[in-house]
Design an enzyme around this catalytic site. Sequence first.
Site, PDB file in Angstrom:
ATOM      1  CB  SER A  27      59.021  22.287  30.607  1.00  0.00           C
ATOM      2  OG  SER A  27      58.573  23.384  29.837  1.00  0.00           O
ATOM      3  CG  ASP A  83      49.581  18.215  37.348  1.00  0.00           C
ATOM      4  OD1 ASP A  83      50.093  19.150  37.998  1.00  0.00           O
ATOM      5  OD2 ASP A  83      48.931  18.387  36.308  1.00  0.00           O
ATOM      6  CG  HIS A  85      55.602  11.821  39.515  1.00  0.00           C
ATOM      7  ND1 HIS A  85      55.186  10.512  39.598  1.00  0.00           N
ATOM      8  CD2 HIS A  85      56.070  11.990  38.246  1.00  0.00           C
ATOM      9  CE1 HIS A  85      55.397   9.908  38.435  1.00  0.00           C
ATOM     10  NE2 HIS A  85      55.927  10.788  37.600  1.00  0.00           N
ATOM     11  CG  HIS A 108      48.163  22.777  36.679  1.00  0.00           C
ATOM     12  ND1 HIS A 108      47.015  23.418  36.274  1.00  0.00           N
ATOM     13  CD2 HIS A 108      47.940  21.452  36.456  1.00  0.00           C
ATOM     14  CE1 HIS A 108      46.156  22.523  35.803  1.00  0.00           C
ATOM     15  NE2 HIS A 108      46.686  21.332  35.915  1.00  0.00           N
ATOM     16  CG  ASP A 191      45.941  24.150  32.182  1.00  0.00           C
ATOM     17  OD1 ASP A 191      46.492  24.980  31.447  1.00  0.00           O
ATOM     18  OD2 ASP A 191      46.459  23.055  32.466  1.00  0.00           O
ATOM     19  CD  GLU A 195      46.562  20.647  29.951  1.00  0.00           C
ATOM     20  OE1 GLU A 195      47.491  21.276  30.483  1.00  0.00           O
ATOM     21  OE2 GLU A 195      46.036  19.644  30.492  1.00  0.00           O
ATOM     22  CD  GLU A 231      49.513  25.289   3.845  1.00  0.00           C
ATOM     23  OE1 GLU A 231      48.645  26.168   3.998  1.00  0.00           O
ATOM     24  OE2 GLU A 231      49.666  24.673   2.785  1.00  0.00           O
TER      25      GLU A 231
END
Length: 335
Positions: A27, A83, A85, A108, A191, A195, A231
């Site tokens: 990503s 993270d 790996h 990160h 962070d 999450e 919604e």
Amino acid sequence: MGKIYYDSDADPAIISNKTVAVIGFGSQGHAHALNLFDSGIRVVVGLREGSPSRVLAEESGLMVMSPAKAAEAADVIMMLVPDQHMGTLYDAEIAPALEPGNALLFAHGFNIHFDVISPPAGVDVAMVAPKGPGHLVRRTYTEGSGVPCLLAVHQDATGSTHDLALSYAWGIGGTRAGVLNTTFKEETETDLFGEQVILCGGVSELIKASFDTLVEAGYQPESAYFETLHELKLIVDLLYEGGLSWMRYSISDTAEYGDYTRGPRIVTDETRAEMRQILKEIQSGSFAEEWLAESFAGAKNLTATRDREQELQIETVGSALRAMMPFLVPKSPPT
């Protein structure tokens, strides 16, 4: 208020005179590599043999090498693998290639903050962390804008690490939107907290619990899905555009009154106490230890939970409803 940097604060020549190795092409990896490439920067992508991402990277015009070879070829190495790996990969392939004056970057702070990775003294260590998923980092760049980034310096061996990191942020489009100074500690802990408590864990549990409450009371699952999940995007968009006050201005008076009077009955003192406990687990490193142990043991609990959650009624109902929405591109996790 912390200082925020923009295009005019960055020196593009710094990163333009470097070779950057992007380790990983998921990503974030694909977005960083392609944005840097389109910014005119020399980029190599580090991927293991047999990686399914190799073809994608090569078809995009990028040079692909093993992680070790990519690190050897680069002045700047950006670590963009998961993270759990990263530490093993770093020890085996990245660390042996590092030389004094190299820069090791992260998106990160997990592995630096929790001492999984300990870079040598002569290497610059910094973080450039986009505050958005990789597909948005890429899409906004191609549209001429960008995703805000966080910047932190952990080790300044050369005395110019901050300027290098800011130049890298320019290369991926971050300075178009703004780059905020922070620390590895602050980024990592906030962070993980975000999450777990709201963005993923908290929202997911609220959605599931509210859906189940309506269905158990006899309402149609389809109506429950629309109300508790579909919604949500409309509300989040309002929050994104103008904060709580804009969202509350945009909804009905009835909804606003219900917000003020019923919301505190959902997020109670007990909920807040649990939030503080979760933060303590993050700060102490106990969550990191738990997650790494789970990963090293094969992530059996994660895999079992993932499979079980995909079979929930809200997921099956939602899948059927989304298939009837022509404006949506069907998305589902691989099996």
